[in-house]
Design a protein around this motif. Structure first.
Motif, PDB file in Angstrom:
ATOM      1  N   LYS A   1      38.188  37.089  -3.480  1.00 46.29           N
ATOM      2  CA  LYS A   1      39.431  37.791  -3.186  1.00 46.29           C
ATOM      3  C   LYS A   1      40.646  36.946  -3.546  1.00 46.29           C
TER       4      LYS A   1
ATOM      5  N   ARG B   1      27.012  51.720 -10.741  1.00 48.59           N
ATOM      6  CA  ARG B   1      27.442  51.064  -9.520  1.00 48.59           C
ATOM      7  C   ARG B   1      26.475  49.930  -9.195  1.00 48.59           C
ATOM      8  N   ARG B   2      27.026  48.739  -8.958  1.00 45.98           N
ATOM      9  CA  ARG B   2      26.217  47.563  -8.626  1.00 45.98           C
ATOM     10  C   ARG B   2      26.643  47.063  -7.251  1.00 45.98           C
ATOM     11  N   CYS B   3      25.730  46.554  -6.510  1.00 40.70           N
ATOM     12  CA  CYS B   3      26.018  46.011  -5.186  1.00 40.70           C
ATOM     13  C   CYS B   3      25.623  44.544  -5.178  1.00 40.70           C
TER      14      CYS B   3
ATOM     15  N   SER C   1      41.893  43.471  -9.439  1.00 38.69           N
ATOM     16  CA  SER C   1      40.958  43.782  -8.371  1.00 38.69           C
ATOM     17  C   SER C   1      39.749  42.856  -8.464  1.00 38.69           C
ATOM     18  N   ASP C   2      38.959  42.828  -7.385  1.00 42.12           N
ATOM     19  CA  ASP C   2      37.736  42.027  -7.384  1.00 42.12           C
ATOM     20  C   ASP C   2      36.824  42.453  -8.534  1.00 42.12           C
ATOM     21  N   SER C   3      36.680  43.774  -8.719  1.00 42.33           N
ATOM     22  CA  SER C   3      35.815  44.311  -9.777  1.00 42.33           C
ATOM     23  C   SER C   3      36.301  43.891 -11.156  1.00 42.33           C
ATOM     24  N   ALA C   4      37.621  43.993 -11.367  1.00 43.84           N
ATOM     25  CA  ALA C   4      38.170  43.628 -12.675  1.00 43.84           C
ATOM     26  C   ALA C   4      37.934  42.149 -12.963  1.00 43.84           C
TER      27      ALA C   4
ATOM     28  N   ASN D   1      33.062  35.476  -0.617  1.00 42.13           N
ATOM     29  CA  ASN D   1      33.886  36.684  -0.651  1.00 42.13           C
ATOM     30  C   ASN D   1      35.364  36.325  -0.584  1.00 42.13           C
TER      31      ASN D   1
ATOM     32  N   VAL E   1      35.431  40.280 -11.848  1.00 37.64           N
ATOM     33  CA  VAL E   1      34.009  40.112 -12.184  1.00 37.64           C
ATOM     34  C   VAL E   1      33.751  40.586 -13.606  1.00 37.64           C
ATOM     35  N   ARG E   2      34.343  41.733 -14.005  1.00 41.83           N
ATOM     36  CA  ARG E   2      34.150  42.234 -15.377  1.00 41.83           C
ATOM     37  C   ARG E   2      34.697  41.245 -16.403  1.00 41.83           C
TER      38      ARG E   2
END
Length: 118
Positions: A21, A7-9, A30-33, A17, A35-36
């Protein structure tokens, strides 16, 4: 392969932001996807206008062809191999459209792009 999640913050300004989004929504992830994908060197593509409707129409056409194949097979009346080939072509077209319009591209060191699947 280890499936443990780290988990990264990260902290973003309000504007950053909103940009994250908006970009994630544009490419339907998603936001996470997002970034990955970016970390892996991929350049995600937004869906072009009308893409969903086009895929929906092709899927409906494929379903109709499937029903026609079932009837043709039971009546032994229509050229079933040709219709099966047509149905397979429609599925291939849907896959190709997804690959061209949706799948992200990996940006190589030389600046050229390469689809993630290839």
């Amino acid at each position: 392969m280890n499936n443990k999640v780290v988990r990264r913050c990260f902290r973003f300004s309000k504007e950053e932001n909103e940009m994250l989004k908006a970009k994630a929504e544009a490419v339907c992830v998603s936001d996470s996807a997002l970034v990955r994908m970016l970390i892996k060197g991929c350049e995600p593509k937004p869906k072009p206008e009308g893409f969903n409707e086009c895929v929906h129409q092709l899927a409906k056409l494929g379903a109709n062809v499937g029903q026609l194949l079932a009837k043709a097979n039971s009546l032994n009346f229509i050229d079933t191999p040709t219709l099966i080939s047509l149905s397979n072509s429609i599925q291939t077209l849907i896959s190709d459209m997804t690959a061209v319009y949706i799948n992200p591209e990996r940006v190589n060191k030389d600046g050229s792009n390469k689809t993630m699947g290839g």
